[in-house]
Design an enzyme around this catalytic site. Structure first.
Site, PDB file in Angstrom:
ATOM      1  N   ASP A  64      56.413  38.563  71.809  1.00 24.40           N
ATOM      2  CA  ASP A  64      57.231  38.103  70.762  1.00 24.40           C
ATOM      3  C   ASP A  64      58.069  39.162  70.245  1.00 24.40           C
ATOM      4  O   ASP A  64      57.620  40.303  70.102  1.00 24.40           O
ATOM      5  CB  ASP A  64      56.359  37.604  69.763  1.00 24.40           C
ATOM      6  CG  ASP A  64      57.016  36.748  68.595  1.00 24.40           C
ATOM      7  OD1 ASP A  64      56.733  35.425  68.773  1.00 24.40           O
ATOM      8  OD2 ASP A  64      57.889  37.152  68.057  1.00 24.40           O
ATOM      9  N   ILE A  65      59.253  38.903  70.166  1.00 23.69           N
ATOM     10  CA  ILE A  65      60.405  39.907  69.377  1.00 23.69           C
ATOM     11  C   ILE A  65      59.948  40.387  68.288  1.00 23.69           C
ATOM     12  O   ILE A  65      60.324  41.279  67.647  1.00 23.69           O
ATOM     13  CB  ILE A  65      61.546  39.314  69.678  1.00 23.69           C
ATOM     14  CG1 ILE A  65      62.897  40.591  69.870  1.00 23.69           C
ATOM     15  CG2 ILE A  65      62.053  38.426  68.533  1.00 23.69           C
ATOM     16  CD1 ILE A  65      64.039  39.961  70.081  1.00 23.69           C
TER      17      ILE A  65
ATOM     18  N   HIS B 170      55.591  26.444  73.250  1.00 23.65           N
ATOM     19  CA  HIS B 170      55.119  28.020  73.459  1.00 23.65           C
ATOM     20  C   HIS B 170      53.627  28.093  72.964  1.00 23.65           C
ATOM     21  O   HIS B 170      53.479  27.638  71.588  1.00 23.65           O
ATOM     22  CB  HIS B 170      55.988  28.862  73.001  1.00 23.65           C
ATOM     23  CG  HIS B 170      56.370  28.659  71.799  1.00 23.65           C
ATOM     24  ND1 HIS B 170      57.381  28.106  71.703  1.00 23.65           N
ATOM     25  CD2 HIS B 170      56.360  29.371  70.450  1.00 23.65           C
ATOM     26  CE1 HIS B 170      57.858  28.095  70.347  1.00 23.65           C
ATOM     27  NE2 HIS B 170      57.121  28.873  69.776  1.00 23.65           N
TER      28      HIS B 170
ATOM     29  N   ASN C  56      52.805  26.116  67.142  1.00 26.98           N
ATOM     30  CA  ASN C  56      53.312  25.402  66.091  1.00 26.98           C
ATOM     31  C   ASN C  56      54.451  24.233  66.774  1.00 26.98           C
ATOM     32  O   ASN C  56      54.996  24.292  67.530  1.00 26.98           O
ATOM     33  CB  ASN C  56      54.590  26.498  65.650  1.00 26.98           C
ATOM     34  CG  ASN C  56      53.656  27.420  64.715  1.00 26.98           C
ATOM     35  OD1 ASN C  56      52.913  27.254  64.111  1.00 26.98           O
ATOM     36  ND2 ASN C  56      54.347  28.741  65.026  1.00 26.98           N
TER      37      ASN C  56
ATOM     38  N   GLY D  52      57.028  25.363  61.148  1.00 29.50           N
ATOM     39  CA  GLY D  52      57.717  26.486  61.307  1.00 29.50           C
ATOM     40  C   GLY D  52      58.420  26.707  62.740  1.00 29.50           C
ATOM     41  O   GLY D  52      58.691  27.678  63.043  1.00 29.50           O
ATOM     42  N   GLN D  53      58.209  25.539  63.672  1.00 33.09           N
ATOM     43  CA  GLN D  53      58.376  25.891  64.867  1.00 33.09           C
ATOM     44  C   GLN D  53      59.998  25.935  65.073  1.00 33.09           C
ATOM     45  O   GLN D  53      60.837  24.982  64.595  1.00 33.09           O
ATOM     46  CB  GLN D  53      58.133  24.551  65.818  1.00 33.09           C
ATOM     47  CG  GLN D  53      58.776  24.658  67.536  1.00 33.09           C
ATOM     48  CD  GLN D  53      58.364  23.418  68.086  1.00 33.09           C
ATOM     49  OE1 GLN D  53      57.839  22.383  67.885  1.00 33.09           O
ATOM     50  NE2 GLN D  53      58.497  23.613  69.518  1.00 33.09           N
TER      51      GLN D  53
ATOM     52  N   HIS E  65      51.375  30.931  71.081  1.00 29.19           N
ATOM     53  CA  HIS E  65      51.330  32.413  70.386  1.00 29.19           C
ATOM     54  C   HIS E  65      49.867  32.638  70.892  1.00 29.19           C
ATOM     55  O   HIS E  65      48.886  32.152  70.277  1.00 29.19           O
ATOM     56  CB  HIS E  65      51.523  32.120  68.990  1.00 29.19           C
ATOM     57  CG  HIS E  65      52.974  31.795  68.537  1.00 29.19           C
ATOM     58  ND1 HIS E  65      53.738  32.773  68.144  1.00 29.19           N
ATOM     59  CD2 HIS E  65      53.581  30.604  68.208  1.00 29.19           C
ATOM     60  CE1 HIS E  65      54.820  32.136  67.754  1.00 29.19           C
ATOM     61  NE2 HIS E  65      54.493  30.763  67.898  1.00 29.19           N
TER      62      HIS E  65
HETATM   63  P1  5GP Z   1      57.938  29.317  66.647  1.00 25.65           P
HETATM   64  O1  5GP Z   1      58.421  29.742  64.887  1.00 25.65           O
HETATM   65  O2  5GP Z   1      58.854  28.540  67.236  1.00 25.65           O
HETATM   66  O3  5GP Z   1      56.322  28.909  66.638  1.00 25.65           O
HETATM   67  O4  5GP Z   1      57.896  30.615  67.591  1.00 25.65           O
HETATM   68  C1  5GP Z   1      59.076  31.246  68.065  1.00 25.65           C
HETATM   69  C2  5GP Z   1      58.725  32.520  68.253  1.00 25.65           C
HETATM   70  O5  5GP Z   1      59.815  33.225  69.156  1.00 25.65           O
HETATM   71  C3  5GP Z   1      58.995  33.610  66.972  1.00 25.65           C
HETATM   72  O6  5GP Z   1      57.668  34.318  66.758  1.00 25.65           O
HETATM   73  C4  5GP Z   1      59.969  34.403  67.388  1.00 25.65           C
HETATM   74  O7  5GP Z   1      59.692  35.783  67.035  1.00 25.65           O
HETATM   75  C5  5GP Z   1      60.055  34.508  68.852  1.00 25.65           C
HETATM   76  N1  5GP Z   1      61.305  34.817  69.393  1.00 25.65           N
HETATM   77  C6  5GP Z   1      62.447  34.382  69.054  1.00 25.65           C
HETATM   78  N2  5GP Z   1      63.650  34.732  69.683  1.00 25.65           N
HETATM   79  C7  5GP Z   1      63.149  35.354  70.629  1.00 25.65           C
HETATM   80  C8  5GP Z   1      63.548  36.275  71.695  1.00 25.65           C
HETATM   81  O8  5GP Z   1      64.818  36.283  71.817  1.00 25.65           O
HETATM   82  N3  5GP Z   1      62.706  36.877  72.401  1.00 25.65           N
HETATM   83  C9  5GP Z   1      61.400  36.759  72.157  1.00 25.65           C
HETATM   84  N4  5GP Z   1      60.458  37.581  73.039  1.00 25.65           N
HETATM   85  N5  5GP Z   1      60.981  36.078  71.359  1.00 25.65           N
HETATM   86  C10 5GP Z   1      61.847  35.404  70.424  1.00 25.65           C
END
Ligand code: 5GP
Ligand code: ZN
Length: 114
Positions: free
Chosen positions: A30-31, A100, A87, A93-94, A102
Site C-alpha cells: 500500500d502506498i 482488494h 472495504n 471508505g472504499q 488489505h
Molecule cells: P480502500 O480505501 O479502497 O479500501 O483502499 C485503497 C488503498 O489503496 C488505500 O489504502 C491507498 O493507500 C491505496 N492506494 C491508493 N493509490 C495507490 C497507488 O497508486 N499505489 C498503491 N500501491 N496503493 C495505492
C-alpha cells in the site's frame, strides 16, 4: 489505457512495489501503509467489490484469500497475527473500485477498528 488505477498497476502502467504474484492475483505494498506490513491483494481481472467477485468467480475469490495468507507467511506475520480487510462502499471508505484485500500486521492492531 484502462482508467481503473489497480488495472493499470496490473498492466504495469502504474508502478507498484510488488510482493507476490499468482496466476490470477497480484500483491503489492500500500502506498500509504497503516501498519508495518500493509499489502494489497487484488485479482488481475477487474471486479468492483467483494460481493461482485463472490458472485462472478468463487474460485478467484478463493485464490485471492489464499494469496492473502501467503503474503502473511512471506512477510513473517503468520505467527504474530494479521488482519484481512475488504472495504466495501462509501461507509467503509472504499476509495478504489477494484476489489482488494488489505493484509495488515506487524503490530498490535486493536479491536474494534476506529
Ligand atoms: P480502500 O480505501 O479502497 O479500501 O483502499 C485503497 C488503498 O489503496 C488505500 O489504502 C491507498 O493507500 C491505496 N492506494 C491508493 N493509490 C495507490 C497507488 O497508486 N499505489 C498503491 N500501491 N496503493 C495505492
Ligand atoms: Zn480494475
Amino acid at each position: 489505457m484502462p482508467e481503473c488505477l489497480f488495472c493499470r498497476i496490473v498492466s504495469g502502467g502504474v508502478p507498484a512495489s510488488r510482493v507476490l504474484e499468482s496466476p490470477r492475483t497480484l500483491s503489492f505494498r500500500d502506498i500509504s501503509p497503516q501498519a508495518p506490513t500493509h499489502v494489497l491483494v487484488i485479482p488481475k481481472d477487474h471486479h468492483p467489490d467483494l460481493a461482485a467477485l463472490a458472485a462472478a468467480d468463487g474460485s478467484l475469490l478463493t485464490e485471492l484469500v489464499s494469496q492473502a495468507a501467503e503474503v502473511a507467511r512471506a512477510e513473517g506475520i503468520s505467527g504474530t497475527g494479521y488482519r484481512v480487510v475488504f472495504n466495501t462502499g462509501a461507509d467503509a471508505g472504499q476509495a478504489v473500485p477494484h476489489v482488494h484485500a488489505h493484509v495488515l500486521g506487524g503490530r498490535g492492531l486493536g479491536w474494534p477498528p476506529g
